[in-house]
Motif scaffolding. Structure first.
Motif, PDB file in Angstrom:
ATOM      1  N   LEU A  13      74.448  36.306 -82.305  1.00 14.18           N
ATOM      2  CA  LEU A  13      75.900  36.485 -82.317  1.00 14.18           C
ATOM      3  C   LEU A  13      76.414  36.846 -80.929  1.00 14.18           C
ATOM      4  CD1 LEU A  13      78.591  36.539 -83.765  1.00 14.18           C
ATOM      5  CD2 LEU A  13      78.083  38.902 -84.469  1.00 14.18           C
ATOM      6  N   LYS A  14      75.712  37.707 -80.232  1.00 13.78           N
ATOM      7  CA  LYS A  14      76.121  38.097 -78.882  1.00 13.78           C
ATOM      8  C   LYS A  14      76.170  36.870 -77.968  1.00 13.78           C
ATOM      9  CE  LYS A  14      74.567  40.999 -75.068  1.00 13.78           C
ATOM     10  NZ  LYS A  14      73.530  41.897 -74.602  1.00 13.78           N
ATOM     11  N   THR A  15      75.174  35.996 -78.069  1.00 13.67           N
ATOM     12  CA  THR A  15      75.140  34.770 -77.273  1.00 13.67           C
ATOM     13  C   THR A  15      76.291  33.846 -77.657  1.00 13.67           C
ATOM     14  OG1 THR A  15      72.751  34.941 -77.018  1.00 13.67           O
ATOM     15  CG2 THR A  15      73.731  32.763 -76.654  1.00 13.67           C
ATOM     16  N   ALA A  16      76.548  33.722 -78.948  1.00 12.45           N
ATOM     17  CA  ALA A  16      77.636  32.861 -79.416  1.00 12.45           C
ATOM     18  C   ALA A  16      78.983  33.346 -78.891  1.00 12.45           C
ATOM     19  CB  ALA A  16      77.637  32.797 -80.943  1.00 12.45           C
ATOM     20  N   ILE A  17      79.193  34.655 -78.881  1.00  7.65           N
ATOM     21  CA  ILE A  17      80.452  35.205 -78.364  1.00  7.65           C
ATOM     22  C   ILE A  17      80.571  34.917 -76.872  1.00  7.65           C
ATOM     23  CG2 ILE A  17      81.725  37.354 -77.916  1.00  7.65           C
ATOM     24  CD1 ILE A  17      80.568  38.380 -80.616  1.00  7.65           C
ATOM     25  N   ALA A  18      79.471  35.021 -76.138  1.00  9.58           N
ATOM     26  CA  ALA A  18      79.492  34.718 -74.704  1.00  9.58           C
ATOM     27  C   ALA A  18      79.778  33.235 -74.449  1.00  9.58           C
ATOM     28  CB  ALA A  18      78.166  35.119 -74.068  1.00  9.58           C
ATOM     29  N   GLU A  19      79.282  32.365 -75.318  1.00  8.76           N
ATOM     30  CA  GLU A  19      79.480  30.920 -75.146  1.00  8.76           C
ATOM     31  C   GLU A  19      80.841  30.447 -75.630  1.00  8.76           C
ATOM     32  OE1 GLU A  19      76.154  29.159 -77.185  1.00  8.76           O
ATOM     33  OE2 GLU A  19      74.770  29.644 -75.554  1.00  8.76           O
ATOM     34  N   HIS A  20      81.457  31.204 -76.542  1.00  9.41           N
ATOM     35  CA  HIS A  20      82.752  30.824 -77.122  1.00  9.41           C
ATOM     36  C   HIS A  20      83.699  32.028 -77.096  1.00  9.41           C
ATOM     37  CE1 HIS A  20      80.944  27.116 -78.709  1.00  9.41           C
ATOM     38  NE2 HIS A  20      79.914  27.877 -79.066  1.00  9.41           N
ATOM     39  N   PRO A  21      84.048  32.519 -75.908  1.00  5.88           N
ATOM     40  CA  PRO A  21      84.906  33.706 -75.841  1.00  5.88           C
ATOM     41  C   PRO A  21      86.301  33.413 -76.403  1.00  5.88           C
ATOM     42  CG  PRO A  21      84.662  32.738 -73.671  1.00  5.88           C
ATOM     43  CD  PRO A  21      83.727  31.995 -74.582  1.00  5.88           C
ATOM     44  N   GLY A  22      86.885  34.429 -77.004  1.00 10.05           N
ATOM     45  CA  GLY A  22      88.251  34.318 -77.493  1.00 10.05           C
ATOM     46  C   GLY A  22      88.374  33.758 -78.892  1.00 10.05           C
ATOM     47  N   GLU A  23      87.272  33.610 -79.595  1.00 11.52           N
ATOM     48  CA  GLU A  23      87.308  33.107 -80.974  1.00 11.52           C
ATOM     49  C   GLU A  23      87.284  34.279 -81.949  1.00 11.52           C
ATOM     50  OE1 GLU A  23      87.860  30.098 -81.885  1.00 11.52           O
ATOM     51  OE2 GLU A  23      87.490  29.016 -80.028  1.00 11.52           O
ATOM     52  N   ARG A  24      87.721  34.008 -83.173  1.00  9.80           N
ATOM     53  CA  ARG A  24      87.773  35.038 -84.213  1.00  9.80           C
ATOM     54  C   ARG A  24      86.461  35.099 -84.985  1.00  9.80           C
ATOM     55  NH1 ARG A  24      93.445  35.652 -86.829  1.00  9.80           N
ATOM     56  NH2 ARG A  24      92.297  37.499 -87.378  1.00  9.80           N
ATOM     57  N   PRO A  25      86.213  36.191 -85.689  1.00 10.09           N
ATOM     58  CA  PRO A  25      84.974  36.323 -86.452  1.00 10.09           C
ATOM     59  C   PRO A  25      84.713  35.174 -87.421  1.00 10.09           C
ATOM     60  CG  PRO A  25      86.040  38.444 -86.302  1.00 10.09           C
ATOM     61  CD  PRO A  25      87.007  37.434 -85.724  1.00 10.09           C
ATOM     62  N   GLY A  26      85.753  34.641 -88.036  1.00 10.52           N
ATOM     63  CA  GLY A  26      85.577  33.522 -88.956  1.00 10.52           C
ATOM     64  C   GLY A  26      85.005  32.287 -88.275  1.00 10.52           C
ATOM     65  N   PHE A  27      85.393  32.065 -87.026  1.00 14.41           N
ATOM     66  CA  PHE A  27      84.837  30.956 -86.254  1.00 14.41           C
ATOM     67  C   PHE A  27      83.333  31.128 -86.113  1.00 14.41           C
ATOM     68  CE2 PHE A  27      83.208  29.534 -82.165  1.00 14.41           C
ATOM     69  CZ  PHE A  27      83.537  28.176 -82.177  1.00 14.41           C
ATOM     70  N   PHE A  28      82.899  32.334 -85.779  1.00 16.15           N
ATOM     71  CA  PHE A  28      81.471  32.573 -85.589  1.00 16.15           C
ATOM     72  C   PHE A  28      80.705  32.469 -86.909  1.00 16.15           C
ATOM     73  CE2 PHE A  28      83.435  34.623 -81.893  1.00 16.15           C
ATOM     74  CZ  PHE A  28      82.808  33.886 -80.911  1.00 16.15           C
TER      75      PHE A  28
END
Length: 67
Positions: A13-28
């Motif tokens: 999840l930490k990597t996904a947030i770094a790769e897709h900054p500015g997205e909402r939890p539902g996106f992840f």
């Protein structure tokens, strides 16, 4: 008692947030194929483990870079 998130899942999840900054939890949740509750639980574990992620007023998640 809440369940502790798996360290591997936290890193994913930490990597996904770094790769897709500015997205909402539902996106992840959709991106990773997880339930939204699992993402929210992982975000709570981030706080407990001292992993910093910023959330803006709209609920978008941003990696926190201390550099």
């Amino acid at each position: 008692m809440t369940r502790k998130a798996d360290e591997t899942e936290l890193e994913i999840l930490k990597t996904a947030i770094a790769e897709h900054p500015g997205e909402r939890p539902g996106f992840f949740a959709r991106l990773l194929g997880w339930r939204r509750e699992k993402v929210n639980r992982a975000l709570t574990s981030f706080q407990d483990d001292g992993i910093l992620v910023s959330e803006d007023e709209a609920g978008n998640l941003w990696p926190f870079d201390a550099d």
